[in-house]
Enzyme design. Sequence first.
Site, mmCIF file in Angstrom:
data_model
loop_
_atom_site.group_PDB
_atom_site.id
_atom_site.type_symbol
_atom_site.label_atom_id
_atom_site.label_comp_id
_atom_site.label_asym_id
_atom_site.label_seq_id
_atom_site.Cartn_x
_atom_site.Cartn_y
_atom_site.Cartn_z
ATOM 1 N N TYR A 23 0.818 -1.216 0.000
ATOM 2 C CA TYR A 23 0.000 0.000 0.000
ATOM 3 C C TYR A 23 0.853 1.268 0.000
ATOM 4 O O TYR A 23 0.646 2.156 0.818
ATOM 5 C CB TYR A 23 -0.936 0.013 1.224
ATOM 6 N N TYR A 151 -12.421 -7.207 6.474
ATOM 7 C CA TYR A 151 -11.258 -7.284 5.571
ATOM 8 C C TYR A 151 -10.949 -8.759 5.331
ATOM 9 O O TYR A 151 -10.861 -9.544 6.275
ATOM 10 C CB TYR A 151 -10.030 -6.576 6.175
ATOM 11 N N ASP A 252 -13.575 -16.432 8.479
ATOM 12 C CA ASP A 252 -12.206 -16.054 8.119
ATOM 13 C C ASP A 252 -11.436 -15.807 9.414
ATOM 14 O O ASP A 252 -11.547 -14.740 10.023
ATOM 15 C CB ASP A 252 -12.246 -14.804 7.234
ATOM 16 N N LYS A 281 -1.624 -16.892 8.427
ATOM 17 C CA LYS A 281 -0.778 -16.076 9.292
ATOM 18 C C LYS A 281 -0.018 -16.877 10.358
ATOM 19 O O LYS A 281 1.049 -17.392 10.092
ATOM 20 C CB LYS A 281 -1.609 -14.958 9.918
HETATM 21 N N1 PMP Z 1 -8.308 -12.331 6.006
HETATM 22 C C1 PMP Z 1 -7.975 -11.625 7.095
HETATM 23 C C2 PMP Z 1 -8.946 -11.567 8.244
HETATM 24 C C3 PMP Z 1 -6.740 -10.981 7.167
HETATM 25 O O1 PMP Z 1 -6.414 -10.271 8.263
HETATM 26 C C4 PMP Z 1 -5.843 -11.095 6.078
HETATM 27 C C5 PMP Z 1 -4.472 -10.436 6.096
HETATM 28 N N2 PMP Z 1 -4.364 -9.248 6.742
HETATM 29 C C6 PMP Z 1 -6.228 -11.844 4.959
HETATM 30 C C7 PMP Z 1 -7.467 -12.447 4.968
HETATM 31 C C8 PMP Z 1 -5.330 -11.984 3.757
HETATM 32 O O2 PMP Z 1 -4.234 -12.753 4.045
HETATM 33 P P1 PMP Z 1 -2.892 -12.635 3.176
HETATM 34 O O3 PMP Z 1 -2.350 -11.259 3.433
HETATM 35 O O4 PMP Z 1 -2.027 -13.733 3.704
HETATM 36 O O5 PMP Z 1 -3.271 -12.839 1.752
#
Ligand code: PMP
Length: 432
Positions: A23, A151, A252, A281
């Site tokens: 970003y 997100y 998620d 993560k």
């Molecule tokens: N879902 C959530 C809730 C996240 O916090 C993130 C990453 N910040 C993602 C999906 C995307 O993961 P990545 O950056 O490994 O593609």
Amino acid sequence: MTAYSDKIEQMLEYDRQHLWHPYTSMTNPLPVYPVVAADGVRIRLADGRELIDGMASWWSVIHGYNNPILTEALQQQARDFSHVMFGGLTHEPAVQLAQILVDNSPAGLDKVFLCDSGSVAVEVAMKMAMQYQYARAKEGKNRFLTIRSGYHGDTFHAMSVCDPETGMHQIYRGVLPEYFFADAPACRFHDTWDERDIDSFAHLIEQHHHQLCAVILEPIVQGAGGMRFYHPNYLARVRELCDRYDVLLIADEIATGFGRSGELFACDHAAVVPDILCLGKALTGGYMTLAAVLATTEIAETISSSEPGVFMHGPTFMGNPLACSVAVASVSLLLKSDWRNTIGHLEQEISRGLEPCCDLTTVEEVRVLGAIGVVQMKKPVAMATIQQRFVDRGVWVRPFGKLVYIMPPYCMNDADIKTLTAAIYEVVALEK
Ligand code: PMP
């Protein structure tokens, strides 16, 4: 200047000229700090300064950097084999990882799809939901419902369910699928539950369920979309409504999985079992990129029992053995630890440390859940200046917008939490 600092300067110049950072503008990039080492909860910069890491490299480094057990798992696997294709081949690291995930995630999530990153996991989960409805001859059920302030990642379908205002819907209008957005939950985690909070969601699912294959949301903790902690009853109501209207629930937990919110999975706060669960993560303790999508047997069997009879996804690095080995080591280490008390204690210490921020006139709100601390400012912060101030105080905190927040490695001790939170107070106090 010494030869070493010359070399670092050249490296930074090349970085400015040629490397995109997340970003960030390519013509006017924000400063970046060169890292030469990281150990435990500390990141060492090229000029010798050490920073206490408040970010766990975006939720992932739960055991700290250079953990000897994780490093050994990786090295051992590299000596055996680093990668083989997953089409037609399998290996113990992938099987062991599947077993640990199936045994420790909410009951009933028995089928595991391993993929490359969080965003890809979200794509996979959304495709699974679509293919499930297709296999049931419910092709009309191919759209998604989500909640505002969410997100889910930066790939196309993930973007389509990110918050429509803070996300990238404007730029990609016409290309991005348009889905349904319920109001963000207003009832906070510790508030008294107000049944009206679910009205907007209930109305949308009732109206559109014929077109909906799934609901996708971040359970309890909305991360990059606003760092908001919402009431467990909201999630429980979502589950009930999904069942009532024959809509799948995708959780998620890429950010929240593995203890971050105080439960092993955020869904556990509401005793909710999703139909599909995305993990990433912290899965590898931040060593490598890896994600997993868990689904129920019913979803897997339905997809497999009618045309085309297979799930249409298969990335090159699916089930990468290095990533699986380090994930097995990381999740096992967490499960063997007293993670519940550790996170509970971190919650206490972070709350204590951030409490003084409540008195600052520039601060809107301070909130803490599990090992996540958030100071929400009244105005957006100037990133370059505030970042420099944190570095000058020996801590690594990377705010965005109005949010100054931390989610430290679980192994951070009280003294370091104190230094970290005291630095936040000092820096936030300088904001106008
Ligand atoms: N879902 C959530 C809730 C996240 O916090 C993130 C990453 N910040 C993602 C999906 C995307 O993961 P990545 O950056 O490994 O593609």
